[in-house]
Design a protein around this motif. Structure first.
Motif, PDB file in Angstrom:
ATOM      1  N   ARG A   1      -8.097  20.082  -9.556  1.00  0.00           N
ATOM      2  CA  ARG A   1      -7.345  20.184  -8.560  1.00  0.00           C
ATOM      3  C   ARG A   1      -8.071  21.295  -7.547  1.00  0.00           C
ATOM      4  O   ARG A   1      -7.787  20.698  -6.502  1.00  0.00           O
ATOM      5  N   ARG A   2      -8.505  21.452  -8.091  1.00  0.00           N
ATOM      6  CA  ARG A   2      -9.428  22.706  -7.126  1.00  0.00           C
ATOM      7  C   ARG A   2     -10.764  21.537  -6.157  1.00  0.00           C
ATOM      8  O   ARG A   2     -10.581  22.039  -4.601  1.00  0.00           O
ATOM      9  N   ASN A   3     -11.477  20.414  -6.805  1.00  0.00           N
ATOM     10  CA  ASN A   3     -11.741  18.836  -5.680  1.00  0.00           C
ATOM     11  C   ASN A   3     -11.059  19.071  -4.617  1.00  0.00           C
ATOM     12  O   ASN A   3     -11.414  18.185  -3.520  1.00  0.00           O
ATOM     13  N   GLY A   4      -9.953  19.165  -4.799  1.00  0.00           N
ATOM     14  CA  GLY A   4      -8.676  18.424  -3.641  1.00  0.00           C
ATOM     15  C   GLY A   4      -9.745  16.794  -2.792  1.00  0.00           C
ATOM     16  O   GLY A   4      -8.914  16.891  -1.712  1.00  0.00           O
ATOM     17  N   LEU A   5      -9.328  16.780  -3.840  1.00  0.00           N
ATOM     18  CA  LEU A   5      -9.448  14.993  -3.410  1.00  0.00           C
ATOM     19  C   LEU A   5      -8.410  14.343  -4.275  1.00  0.00           C
ATOM     20  O   LEU A   5      -7.925  14.745  -5.202  1.00  0.00           O
ATOM     21  N   GLN A   6      -8.541  12.879  -3.819  1.00  0.00           N
ATOM     22  CA  GLN A   6      -7.180  12.252  -4.570  1.00  0.00           C
ATOM     23  C   GLN A   6      -7.720  10.720  -4.843  1.00  0.00           C
ATOM     24  O   GLN A   6      -8.817  10.601  -3.780  1.00  0.00           O
ATOM     25  N   GLU A   7      -7.165   9.873  -5.823  1.00  0.00           N
ATOM     26  CA  GLU A   7      -8.085   9.292  -6.239  1.00  0.00           C
ATOM     27  C   GLU A   7      -6.968   7.828  -4.465  1.00  0.00           C
ATOM     28  O   GLU A   7      -5.980   8.134  -4.685  1.00  0.00           O
ATOM     29  N   GLN A   8      -7.587   6.581  -4.270  1.00  0.00           N
ATOM     30  CA  GLN A   8      -7.199   6.065  -4.003  1.00  0.00           C
ATOM     31  C   GLN A   8      -6.207   5.105  -4.318  1.00  0.00           C
ATOM     32  O   GLN A   8      -6.192   4.583  -5.359  1.00  0.00           O
ATOM     33  N   ARG A   9      -4.661   5.550  -3.820  1.00  0.00           N
ATOM     34  CA  ARG A   9      -3.729   4.177  -4.627  1.00  0.00           C
ATOM     35  C   ARG A   9      -2.539   3.392  -3.254  1.00  0.00           C
ATOM     36  O   ARG A   9      -3.180   3.965  -2.568  1.00  0.00           O
ATOM     37  N   ASP A  10      -2.329   2.815  -3.632  1.00  0.00           N
ATOM     38  CA  ASP A  10      -1.298   2.003  -2.257  1.00  0.00           C
ATOM     39  C   ASP A  10      -0.423   2.876  -1.670  1.00  0.00           C
ATOM     40  O   ASP A  10      -0.090   2.403  -0.730  1.00  0.00           O
ATOM     41  N   ASP A  11       0.805   3.574  -2.884  1.00  0.00           N
ATOM     42  CA  ASP A  11       1.274   3.898  -1.857  1.00  0.00           C
ATOM     43  C   ASP A  11       1.151   5.560  -0.835  1.00  0.00           C
ATOM     44  O   ASP A  11       1.677   5.952   0.058  1.00  0.00           O
ATOM     45  N   LEU A  12      -0.656   5.771  -1.156  1.00  0.00           N
ATOM     46  CA  LEU A  12      -1.144   7.008  -0.041  1.00  0.00           C
ATOM     47  C   LEU A  12      -1.879   6.037   1.354  1.00  0.00           C
ATOM     48  O   LEU A  12      -1.621   6.384   2.239  1.00  0.00           O
ATOM     49  N   VAL A  13      -1.577   4.821   0.920  1.00  0.00           N
ATOM     50  CA  VAL A  13      -2.692   3.892   2.249  1.00  0.00           C
ATOM     51  C   VAL A  13      -1.813   2.988   2.868  1.00  0.00           C
ATOM     52  O   VAL A  13      -1.887   3.114   4.389  1.00  0.00           O
ATOM     53  N   LEU A  14      -0.440   2.246   2.205  1.00  0.00           N
ATOM     54  CA  LEU A  14      -0.075   0.680   3.103  1.00  0.00           C
ATOM     55  C   LEU A  14       1.087   1.463   3.387  1.00  0.00           C
ATOM     56  O   LEU A  14       1.967   1.946   2.627  1.00  0.00           O
ATOM     57  N   PRO A  15       1.579   1.378   4.855  1.00  0.00           N
ATOM     58  CA  PRO A  15       3.152   1.750   4.832  1.00  0.00           C
ATOM     59  C   PRO A  15       3.620   0.623   4.819  1.00  0.00           C
ATOM     60  O   PRO A  15       3.385  -0.244   4.577  1.00  0.00           O
ATOM     61  N   GLU A  16       4.959   0.718   5.156  1.00  0.00           N
ATOM     62  CA  GLU A  16       6.272   0.489   4.423  1.00  0.00           C
ATOM     63  C   GLU A  16       6.394  -0.953   5.961  1.00  0.00           C
ATOM     64  O   GLU A  16       6.020  -0.450   6.650  1.00  0.00           O
ATOM     65  N   GLY A  17       6.339  -1.949   5.588  1.00  0.00           N
ATOM     66  CA  GLY A  17       6.722  -3.087   6.654  1.00  0.00           C
ATOM     67  C   GLY A  17       5.979  -4.221   6.819  1.00  0.00           C
ATOM     68  O   GLY A  17       6.238  -4.805   7.966  1.00  0.00           O
ATOM     69  N   VAL A  18       4.542  -3.825   6.631  1.00  0.00           N
ATOM     70  CA  VAL A  18       3.481  -4.479   7.155  1.00  0.00           C
ATOM     71  C   VAL A  18       3.583  -5.095   5.646  1.00  0.00           C
ATOM     72  O   VAL A  18       2.476  -5.133   5.331  1.00  0.00           O
ATOM     73  N   PRO A  19       3.247  -6.384   6.122  1.00  0.00           N
ATOM     74  CA  PRO A  19       2.388  -7.599   5.421  1.00  0.00           C
ATOM     75  C   PRO A  19       1.200  -7.487   4.634  1.00  0.00           C
ATOM     76  O   PRO A  19       0.432  -7.182   5.558  1.00  0.00           O
ATOM     77  N   VAL A  20       1.451  -7.439   3.543  1.00  0.00           N
ATOM     78  CA  VAL A  20       0.138  -7.122   2.817  1.00  0.00           C
ATOM     79  C   VAL A  20      -0.627  -9.224   1.721  1.00  0.00           C
ATOM     80  O   VAL A  20       0.765  -9.285   1.171  1.00  0.00           O
ATOM     81  N   ILE A  21      -1.666  -8.703   2.107  1.00  0.00           N
ATOM     82  CA  ILE A  21      -2.054 -10.118   0.969  1.00  0.00           C
ATOM     83  C   ILE A  21      -3.554  -9.672  -0.047  1.00  0.00           C
ATOM     84  O   ILE A  21      -4.165  -8.567   0.772  1.00  0.00           O
TER      85      ILE A  21
END
Length: 233
Positions: free
Chosen positions: A80-100
């Motif tokens: 936790r002290r690193n202050g980093l996160q792993e990339q995940r779709d729920d962190l990046v992709l907004p609702e309502g925009v089509p994704v392929i």
């Protein structure tokens, strides 16, 4: 053109907008790092809300070999002290925009890796968790020790540099081809539409994306915006 900038102060990513004269369709390329600060992912998500279609990276399915490689960036966020996160779709992709997702399957990715010489494949499997432990222990400083960058190299120079790098070929060739085929299909079908197509892929794929859109379809980089990926403690 610099894509990722690494200095003693921060790591930054250049969001690149590519346009073609006489065509309203534009591409916005987001060079991603699979481990970053939460702020970086929230900034990407905010900008993706203004796009009409998102083309996203993501190997489909599961494979022991692919899972072993991802250990390099799955360890770091666990401290936790690193202050980093792993990339995940729920962190990046907004609702309502089509994704392929035109990426390969895990079975295809694993087959490409197993085609490497046995000793090279074994070295990859050993090196990945070791790198992950380094990232976890050192935090953001592990990214900031050397002044390095990823550049949009001309396709001929990039091909020459990759000629003797079978690991990079195994990890990117098939995936880059699938992505460029998908972007080409979008160009053909929707070039008359005034839309923004986001391409959310790892920074290592971006040189192939830029050169592919340039050489195949006449798109040129017209704008760039720097986003801070992470800063040291």
């Amino acid at each position: 053109m610099q894509i990722i900038e690494v200095t003693g102060y921060a790591v930054r990513s250049a969001v690149i907008t590519m346009r073609r004269r006489g065509t309203p369709l534009e591409f916005v390329i987001f060079p991603m790092l699979h481990v970053a600060s939460p702020t970086f992912y929230s900034q990407v998500r905010l900008r993706l809300r203004d796009c009409d279609l998102i083309v996203v990276e993501g190997i489909r399915g599961g494979s022991a070999g692919v899972s072993a490689l991802t250990l390099a960036y799955r360890f770091a966020p666990r401290r936790r002290r690193n202050g980093l996160q792993e990339q995940r779709d729920d962190l990046v992709l907004p609702e309502g925009v089509p994704v392929i997702n035109p990426d390969v399957t895990a079975a295809e990715a694993a087959a490409d890796l197993r085609a490497l010489p046995w000793w090279m494949y074994a070295l990859l499997m050993v090196a990945a968790p070791v790198m992950g432990l380094v990232f976890a222990l050192r935090g953001p400083r592990a990214f900031l020790d050397e002044d390095q960058e990823i550049e949009d190299l001309p396709s001929t120079l990039r091909a020459e540099m990759m000629a003797d790098n079978p690991v990079e070929h195994a990890m990117t060739d098939r995936r880059d081809q699938r992505l460029l085929d998908a972007l080409g299909a979008i160009c053909s079908a929707r070039h008359e539409e005034e839309i923004r197509v986001a391409v959310v892929y790892g920074a290592g794929h971006v040189p192939a994306i830029v050169s592919g859109l340039w050489n195949r379809h006449g798109y040129r980089p017209r704008e760039a915006e720097w986003l801070t990926v992470l800063v040291p403690e």
